[in-house]
Design a protein around this motif. Structure first.
Motif, short mmCIF file in Angstrom:
data_model
loop_
_atom_site.label_atom_id
_atom_site.label_comp_id
_atom_site.label_asym_id
_atom_site.label_seq_id
_atom_site.Cartn_x
_atom_site.Cartn_y
_atom_site.Cartn_z
N MET A 1 0.83 -1.22 0.00
CA MET A 1 0.00 0.00 0.00
C MET A 1 0.86 1.26 0.00
O MET A 1 0.46 2.28 -0.54
CB MET A 1 -0.98 -0.01 1.17
CG MET A 1 -2.14 -0.97 0.98
SD MET A 1 -3.08 -0.74 -0.57
CE MET A 1 -3.93 0.79 -0.24
N ALA A 2 2.05 1.19 0.58
CA ALA A 2 2.96 2.34 0.50
C ALA A 2 3.40 2.57 -0.94
O ALA A 2 3.48 3.71 -1.40
CB ALA A 2 4.18 2.12 1.40
N ARG A 3 3.66 1.48 -1.65
CA ARG A 3 4.02 1.60 -3.07
C ARG A 3 2.83 2.12 -3.88
O ARG A 3 2.99 2.96 -4.77
CB ARG A 3 4.51 0.26 -3.61
CG ARG A 3 5.89 -0.12 -3.08
CD ARG A 3 6.48 -1.31 -3.80
NE ARG A 3 5.72 -2.54 -3.62
CZ ARG A 3 5.84 -3.35 -2.57
NH1 ARG A 3 6.68 -3.06 -1.61
NH2 ARG A 3 5.12 -4.45 -2.51
N ARG A 4 1.64 1.64 -3.58
CA ARG A 4 0.43 2.10 -4.28
C ARG A 4 0.25 3.60 -4.07
O ARG A 4 -0.05 4.34 -5.02
CB ARG A 4 -0.80 1.33 -3.75
CG ARG A 4 -2.10 1.75 -4.34
CD ARG A 4 -2.44 0.89 -5.55
NE ARG A 4 -3.78 1.19 -6.01
CZ ARG A 4 -4.04 1.71 -7.20
NH1 ARG A 4 -3.07 1.96 -8.04
NH2 ARG A 4 -5.26 1.97 -7.56
N LEU A 5 0.43 4.06 -2.84
CA LEU A 5 0.32 5.49 -2.54
C LEU A 5 1.37 6.28 -3.30
O LEU A 5 1.04 7.26 -3.99
CB LEU A 5 0.44 5.73 -1.04
CG LEU A 5 0.44 7.18 -0.58
CD1 LEU A 5 -0.84 7.90 -0.97
CD2 LEU A 5 0.66 7.26 0.94
N SER A 6 2.62 5.87 -3.23
CA SER A 6 3.69 6.65 -3.89
C SER A 6 3.54 6.64 -5.41
O SER A 6 3.92 7.62 -6.06
CB SER A 6 5.07 6.15 -3.47
OG SER A 6 5.32 4.87 -3.95
N ASP A 7 2.97 5.57 -5.97
CA ASP A 7 2.75 5.51 -7.42
C ASP A 7 1.58 6.38 -7.88
O ASP A 7 1.46 6.68 -9.07
CB ASP A 7 2.49 4.07 -7.87
CG ASP A 7 3.72 3.20 -7.80
OD1 ASP A 7 4.84 3.73 -7.66
OD2 ASP A 7 3.55 1.96 -7.88
N ASN A 8 0.70 6.75 -6.96
CA ASN A 8 -0.53 7.47 -7.30
C ASN A 8 -0.67 8.80 -6.58
O ASN A 8 -1.78 9.30 -6.39
CB ASN A 8 -1.74 6.58 -7.01
CG ASN A 8 -1.80 5.41 -7.96
OD1 ASN A 8 -2.24 5.54 -9.09
ND2 ASN A 8 -1.30 4.26 -7.51
N ALA A 9 0.47 9.36 -6.18
CA ALA A 9 0.45 10.63 -5.46
C ALA A 9 1.80 11.32 -5.62
O ALA A 9 2.80 10.68 -5.95
CB ALA A 9 0.15 10.39 -3.98
N ASP A 10 1.81 12.61 -5.36
CA ASP A 10 3.05 13.38 -5.34
C ASP A 10 3.44 13.61 -3.90
O ASP A 10 2.61 14.02 -3.07
CB ASP A 10 2.84 14.74 -6.03
CG ASP A 10 2.46 14.59 -7.48
OD1 ASP A 10 3.04 13.73 -8.17
OD2 ASP A 10 1.56 15.34 -7.93
N TYR A 11 4.71 13.36 -3.59
CA TYR A 11 5.23 13.59 -2.25
C TYR A 11 5.41 15.09 -2.03
O TYR A 11 6.11 15.75 -2.79
CB TYR A 11 6.56 12.85 -2.10
CG TYR A 11 7.23 13.05 -0.77
CD1 TYR A 11 6.68 12.53 0.40
CD2 TYR A 11 8.42 13.75 -0.68
CE1 TYR A 11 7.31 12.70 1.62
CE2 TYR A 11 9.07 13.92 0.54
CZ TYR A 11 8.50 13.39 1.69
OH TYR A 11 9.13 13.57 2.89
N LEU A 12 4.75 15.63 -1.02
CA LEU A 12 4.86 17.06 -0.71
C LEU A 12 5.90 17.35 0.35
O LEU A 12 6.33 18.49 0.51
CB LEU A 12 3.51 17.62 -0.28
CG LEU A 12 2.38 17.53 -1.31
CD1 LEU A 12 1.11 18.16 -0.78
CD2 LEU A 12 2.80 18.17 -2.63
N GLY A 13 6.29 16.32 1.13
CA GLY A 13 7.33 16.52 2.11
C GLY A 13 7.01 15.96 3.48
O GLY A 13 5.90 15.50 3.75
N ALA A 14 8.02 16.02 4.33
CA ALA A 14 7.86 15.61 5.72
C ALA A 14 7.01 16.66 6.44
O ALA A 14 7.03 17.84 6.08
CB ALA A 14 9.22 15.48 6.39
N ALA A 15 6.28 16.21 7.46
CA ALA A 15 5.40 17.12 8.18
C ALA A 15 5.16 16.59 9.59
O ALA A 15 5.51 15.45 9.91
CB ALA A 15 4.07 17.26 7.44
N THR A 16 4.56 17.43 10.41
CA THR A 16 4.14 17.03 11.75
C THR A 16 2.71 17.50 11.97
O THR A 16 2.23 18.40 11.27
CB THR A 16 5.02 17.65 12.85
OG1 THR A 16 4.91 19.07 12.80
CG2 THR A 16 6.48 17.23 12.71
N MET A 17 2.07 16.88 12.96
CA MET A 17 0.75 17.33 13.36
C MET A 17 0.59 17.03 14.85
O MET A 17 1.29 16.16 15.39
CB MET A 17 -0.35 16.67 12.55
CG MET A 17 -0.53 15.19 12.78
SD MET A 17 -2.08 14.56 12.08
CE MET A 17 -3.25 15.05 13.34
#
Length: 133
Positions: free
Chosen positions: A19-35
């Protein structure tokens, strides 16, 4: 529909998970973040709950989804909170305000852990990788 997703566990970059590969293949990485939040080790994956103190922060990654409705439906099923999943679900998808490491804030979907954490191990650093090993 919001097209951003904050992830903090096995869906983050660098994890060898389908699922991590599915996400990275179908999305653009915007960066590290915190919440704001508290992170717990549920099993081989974490659960995030609301912060109980101002210092409670969870570290993760933010992605912009190419086809949000389609990918979120798949991720909802993966997280056990999809339309056909048993209730109560272990997670619920909510909108949260996240802070990008590079600066700035934005809103993104996040999966919040929906069960009791009293018997789970708290991850004080807020970084899932610190609980592995």
């Amino acid at each position: 529909m919001l097209d951003r997703l904050f992830v903090y566990g096995t869906l983050m970059r660098g994890y060898d998970h389908p699922m991590a590969r599915r996400l990275s293949d179908n999305a653009d990485y915007l960066g590290a973040a915190t919440m704001p939040g508290r992170l717990y080790k549920v099993a081989h994956y974490p659960g995030l709950i609301e912060a109980t103190a101002a210092s409670d922060r969870v570290l993760g990654d933010v992605f912009r989804l190419h086809r949000p409705a389609e990918l979120l439906a798949e991720l909802d099923d993966y997280e056990g909170c999809g339309a056909g999943c048993e209730q109560p679900a272990p997670y619920r998808r909510e909108i949260a305000r996240v802070t990008l490491a590079a600066g700035g804030e934005l809103e993104a979907y996040v999966y919040i852990y929906n069960f009791d954490v009293a018997r789970l191990r708290h991850i004080p650093s807020g970084r899932f990788a610190d609980s592995i090993g």
